[in-house]
Design a protein around this motif. Structure first.
Motif, PDB file in Angstrom:
ATOM      1  N   GLU A  98     -59.183  37.049  -5.537  1.00  0.00           N
ATOM      2  CA  GLU A  98     -59.513  38.207  -4.708  1.00  0.00           C
ATOM      3  C   GLU A  98     -60.820  37.989  -3.953  1.00  0.00           C
ATOM      4  OE1 GLU A  98     -59.558  41.703  -7.095  1.00  0.00           O
ATOM      5  OE2 GLU A  98     -57.495  41.457  -7.794  1.00  0.00           O
ATOM      6  N   ILE A  99     -61.827  37.462  -4.656  1.00  0.00           N
ATOM      7  CA  ILE A  99     -63.119  37.198  -4.013  1.00  0.00           C
ATOM      8  C   ILE A  99     -62.959  36.159  -2.902  1.00  0.00           C
ATOM      9  CG2 ILE A  99     -65.413  36.206  -4.371  1.00  0.00           C
ATOM     10  CD1 ILE A  99     -65.411  37.488  -7.154  1.00  0.00           C
ATOM     11  N   SER A 100     -62.170  35.127  -3.162  1.00  0.00           N
ATOM     12  CA  SER A 100     -61.945  34.075  -2.168  1.00  0.00           C
ATOM     13  C   SER A 100     -61.324  34.642  -0.905  1.00  0.00           C
ATOM     14  CB  SER A 100     -61.032  32.991  -2.745  1.00  0.00           C
ATOM     15  OG  SER A 100     -61.548  32.455  -3.929  1.00  0.00           O
ATOM     16  N   LEU A 101     -60.285  35.450  -1.077  1.00  0.00           N
ATOM     17  CA  LEU A 101     -59.605  36.047   0.074  1.00  0.00           C
ATOM     18  C   LEU A 101     -60.543  36.957   0.860  1.00  0.00           C
ATOM     19  CD1 LEU A 101     -56.121  36.940  -1.461  1.00  0.00           C
ATOM     20  CD2 LEU A 101     -56.628  35.095   0.151  1.00  0.00           C
ATOM     21  N   GLN A 102     -61.347  37.727   0.149  1.00  0.00           N
ATOM     22  CA  GLN A 102     -62.229  38.666   0.825  1.00  0.00           C
ATOM     23  C   GLN A 102     -63.343  37.941   1.578  1.00  0.00           C
ATOM     24  OE1 GLN A 102     -61.289  41.488   1.235  1.00  0.00           O
ATOM     25  NE2 GLN A 102     -63.019  42.605   2.049  1.00  0.00           N
ATOM     26  N   LEU A 103     -63.903  36.893   0.984  1.00  0.00           N
ATOM     27  CA  LEU A 103     -64.930  36.119   1.688  1.00  0.00           C
ATOM     28  C   LEU A 103     -64.359  35.438   2.924  1.00  0.00           C
ATOM     29  CD1 LEU A 103     -66.844  34.563  -1.344  1.00  0.00           C
ATOM     30  CD2 LEU A 103     -67.783  36.165   0.340  1.00  0.00           C
ATOM     31  N   ALA A 104     -63.143  34.924   2.811  1.00  0.00           N
ATOM     32  CA  ALA A 104     -62.490  34.314   3.976  1.00  0.00           C
ATOM     33  C   ALA A 104     -62.287  35.347   5.071  1.00  0.00           C
ATOM     34  CB  ALA A 104     -61.158  33.697   3.559  1.00  0.00           C
ATOM     35  N   ALA A 155     -72.133  41.524  -2.288  1.00  0.00           N
ATOM     36  CA  ALA A 155     -72.363  42.672  -1.409  1.00  0.00           C
ATOM     37  C   ALA A 155     -73.847  42.901  -1.173  1.00  0.00           C
ATOM     38  CB  ALA A 155     -71.720  43.911  -2.022  1.00  0.00           C
ATOM     39  N   ARG A 156     -74.646  42.733  -2.216  1.00  0.00           N
ATOM     40  CA  ARG A 156     -76.089  42.921  -2.092  1.00  0.00           C
ATOM     41  C   ARG A 156     -76.672  41.934  -1.079  1.00  0.00           C
ATOM     42  NH1 ARG A 156     -79.533  42.083  -7.457  1.00  0.00           N
ATOM     43  NH2 ARG A 156     -78.967  39.929  -6.958  1.00  0.00           N
ATOM     44  N   ASP A 190     -59.026  25.656  -6.400  1.00  0.00           N
ATOM     45  CA  ASP A 190     -58.181  26.695  -5.802  1.00  0.00           C
ATOM     46  C   ASP A 190     -58.987  27.581  -4.862  1.00  0.00           C
ATOM     47  OD1 ASP A 190     -55.895  25.829  -7.094  1.00  0.00           O
ATOM     48  OD2 ASP A 190     -56.185  27.154  -8.824  1.00  0.00           O
ATOM     49  N   MET A 191     -60.209  27.927  -5.260  1.00  0.00           N
ATOM     50  CA  MET A 191     -61.047  28.752  -4.393  1.00  0.00           C
ATOM     51  C   MET A 191     -61.390  28.004  -3.106  1.00  0.00           C
ATOM     52  SD  MET A 191     -64.761  30.535  -5.063  1.00  0.00           S
ATOM     53  CE  MET A 191     -65.283  31.911  -4.028  1.00  0.00           C
ATOM     54  N   VAL A 192     -61.720  26.734  -3.245  1.00  0.00           N
ATOM     55  CA  VAL A 192     -62.067  25.931  -2.078  1.00  0.00           C
ATOM     56  C   VAL A 192     -60.876  25.824  -1.132  1.00  0.00           C
ATOM     57  CG1 VAL A 192     -62.701  23.606  -1.314  1.00  0.00           C
ATOM     58  CG2 VAL A 192     -63.882  24.650  -3.265  1.00  0.00           C
ATOM     59  N   ARG A 193     -59.696  25.598  -1.688  1.00  0.00           N
ATOM     60  CA  ARG A 193     -58.496  25.531  -0.849  1.00  0.00           C
ATOM     61  C   ARG A 193     -58.256  26.843  -0.111  1.00  0.00           C
ATOM     62  NH1 ARG A 193     -55.532  23.217  -5.395  1.00  0.00           N
ATOM     63  NH2 ARG A 193     -55.373  20.952  -5.208  1.00  0.00           N
ATOM     64  N   THR A 194     -58.554  27.953  -0.766  1.00  0.00           N
ATOM     65  CA  THR A 194     -58.280  29.269  -0.197  1.00  0.00           C
ATOM     66  C   THR A 194     -59.212  29.610   0.957  1.00  0.00           C
ATOM     67  OG1 THR A 194     -57.441  30.118  -2.305  1.00  0.00           O
ATOM     68  CG2 THR A 194     -58.168  31.755  -0.696  1.00  0.00           C
ATOM     69  N   MET A 195     -60.494  29.286   0.842  1.00  0.00           N
ATOM     70  CA  MET A 195     -61.451  29.827   1.805  1.00  0.00           C
ATOM     71  C   MET A 195     -62.196  28.808   2.658  1.00  0.00           C
ATOM     72  SD  MET A 195     -64.551  31.070  -0.736  1.00  0.00           S
ATOM     73  CE  MET A 195     -65.693  31.360   0.600  1.00  0.00           C
ATOM     74  N   ALA A 196     -62.239  27.551   2.267  1.00  0.00           N
ATOM     75  CA  ALA A 196     -63.109  26.598   2.971  1.00  0.00           C
ATOM     76  C   ALA A 196     -62.462  26.016   4.226  1.00  0.00           C
ATOM     77  CB  ALA A 196     -63.517  25.475   2.031  1.00  0.00           C
ATOM     78  N   ASP A 250     -65.999  49.164   2.744  1.00  0.00           N
ATOM     79  CA  ASP A 250     -64.676  48.790   3.256  1.00  0.00           C
ATOM     80  C   ASP A 250     -64.254  47.437   2.692  1.00  0.00           C
ATOM     81  OD1 ASP A 250     -62.352  48.940   5.127  1.00  0.00           O
ATOM     82  OD2 ASP A 250     -63.362  47.231   6.054  1.00  0.00           O
ATOM     83  N   TRP A 251     -65.195  46.509   2.626  1.00  0.00           N
ATOM     84  CA  TRP A 251     -64.885  45.186   2.105  1.00  0.00           C
ATOM     85  C   TRP A 251     -64.666  45.211   0.588  1.00  0.00           C
ATOM     86  CZ3 TRP A 251     -69.495  42.840   5.219  1.00  0.00           C
ATOM     87  CH2 TRP A 251     -69.061  42.530   6.513  1.00  0.00           C
ATOM     88  N   PHE A 252     -65.462  46.018  -0.098  1.00  0.00           N
ATOM     89  CA  PHE A 252     -65.425  46.038  -1.563  1.00  0.00           C
ATOM     90  C   PHE A 252     -65.295  47.494  -2.047  1.00  0.00           C
ATOM     91  CE2 PHE A 252     -68.298  42.534  -0.231  1.00  0.00           C
ATOM     92  CZ  PHE A 252     -67.515  41.457  -0.617  1.00  0.00           C
ATOM     93  N   PRO A 253     -64.096  48.076  -1.999  1.00  0.00           N
ATOM     94  CA  PRO A 253     -63.903  49.496  -2.339  1.00  0.00           C
ATOM     95  C   PRO A 253     -64.382  49.862  -3.746  1.00  0.00           C
ATOM     96  CG  PRO A 253     -61.958  48.618  -1.246  1.00  0.00           C
ATOM     97  CD  PRO A 253     -62.851  47.456  -1.521  1.00  0.00           C
ATOM     98  N   ILE A 254     -64.329  48.925  -4.685  1.00  0.00           N
ATOM     99  CA  ILE A 254     -64.754  49.250  -6.047  1.00  0.00           C
ATOM    100  C   ILE A 254     -66.215  49.675  -6.091  1.00  0.00           C
ATOM    101  CG2 ILE A 254     -65.428  46.877  -6.648  1.00  0.00           C
ATOM    102  CD1 ILE A 254     -64.372  47.413  -9.464  1.00  0.00           C
ATOM    103  N   LEU A 255     -67.026  49.189  -5.171  1.00  0.00           N
ATOM    104  CA  LEU A 255     -68.444  49.536  -5.167  1.00  0.00           C
ATOM    105  C   LEU A 255     -68.647  50.977  -4.702  1.00  0.00           C
ATOM    106  CD1 LEU A 255     -70.020  46.250  -3.769  1.00  0.00           C
ATOM    107  CD2 LEU A 255     -69.554  46.898  -6.149  1.00  0.00           C
ATOM    108  N   LYS A 256     -67.755  51.480  -3.857  1.00  0.00           N
ATOM    109  CA  LYS A 256     -67.813  52.883  -3.451  1.00  0.00           C
ATOM    110  C   LYS A 256     -67.325  53.773  -4.587  1.00  0.00           C
ATOM    111  CE  LYS A 256     -66.409  56.118   0.154  1.00  0.00           C
ATOM    112  NZ  LYS A 256     -65.650  56.290   1.430  1.00  0.00           N
TER     113      LYS A 256
END
Length: 233
Positions: A170-176, A144-145, A194-200, A117-123
């Protein structure tokens, strides 16, 4: 909560971390920033027991973990995605994820639907070999692992290195999202502002193996003084 007190660690006779102390609050995303060579990766490896601690302590929820074997630290509730990702390239996506569960607890296989659900590409690509993935896709698989083990704290070492900006976002948003929905605590070593601003939620600045400064995400967004001080060349 992860609490690090007066930590000294390094390689052989070389001390990299010098009386480093910090607290990583439960349920928060904390970013650790600083120039190259300041000791950020050494801190992550010290937490995971990959290099010996010379003195000082590391406590997870009040229990001292430094001095334990790496697999015991992992089973205590810490997931780790090292710099360079280190997925099993000859194995499929599904095999990479199953191995993570088998290395922790078979019951963690029940986490697979949530991971998908979190990472559809892996399915979508569960039978594809990990070595055929792009760098960004491999990073998603590595994250994911680590999440397959059901950690309380996730350690990420330079997760955006060599990844396209749109994938980083995308990774930043999903981790947040994951942190928000599950209460997962995340400690991320990152120089991508930018990643830090997005999720931290909170930012620590490291210099010469010590905690030099810290601020909230709100303070970072309104004033980049600390960014220029600790990341500019």
């Amino acid at each position: 909560m992860l609490e690090i007190s007066n930590l000294n660690a390094g390689y052989g006779e070389v001390t990299v971390l010098r009386n480093f102390s910090c607290r990583i609050e439960t349920g928060q995303v904390t970013a650790l920033m600083g120039r190259n060579g300041m000791g950020k990766t050494t801190l992550m490896k010290s937490i995971m027991g990959l290099i010996p601690v010379k003195s000082g302590t590391i406590h997870l929820n009040g229990i001292q973990i430094n001095g334990k074997e790496t697999y015991k630290i992992s089973r205590a509730g810490i997931g780790y995605v090292p710099q360079g990702r280190e997925v099993f390239e000859q194995f499929t996506v599904a095999e990479n994820l199953r191995l993570a569960a088998l290395g922790s607890s078979l019951s963690n296989l029940d986490r697979l639907p949530q991971i998908h659900d979190w990472f559809p590409i892996l399915k979508e690509r569960h039978d594809q070999k990990a070595g055929t993935f792009s760098g960004g896709q491999q990073q998603v698989l590595a994250i994911a692992r680590a999440l397959m083990t059901g950690p309380e704290i996730l350690l990420l070492d330079e997760p955006t290195e060599g990844i396209q900006p749109n994938i980083v976002h995308e990774i930043s948003l999903q981790l947040a999202r994951i942190a928000r929905e599950t209460g997962l605590t995340i400690l991320v070593v990152e120089q991508n502002v930018d990643m830090v601003r997005t999720m931290a939620d909170h930012i620590l600045f490291m210099e010469n193996g010590q905690l030099a400064d810290q601020c909230s995400a709100e303070e970072l967004r309104s004033d980049e003084t600390l960014i220029h001080r600790y990341l500019s060349i």
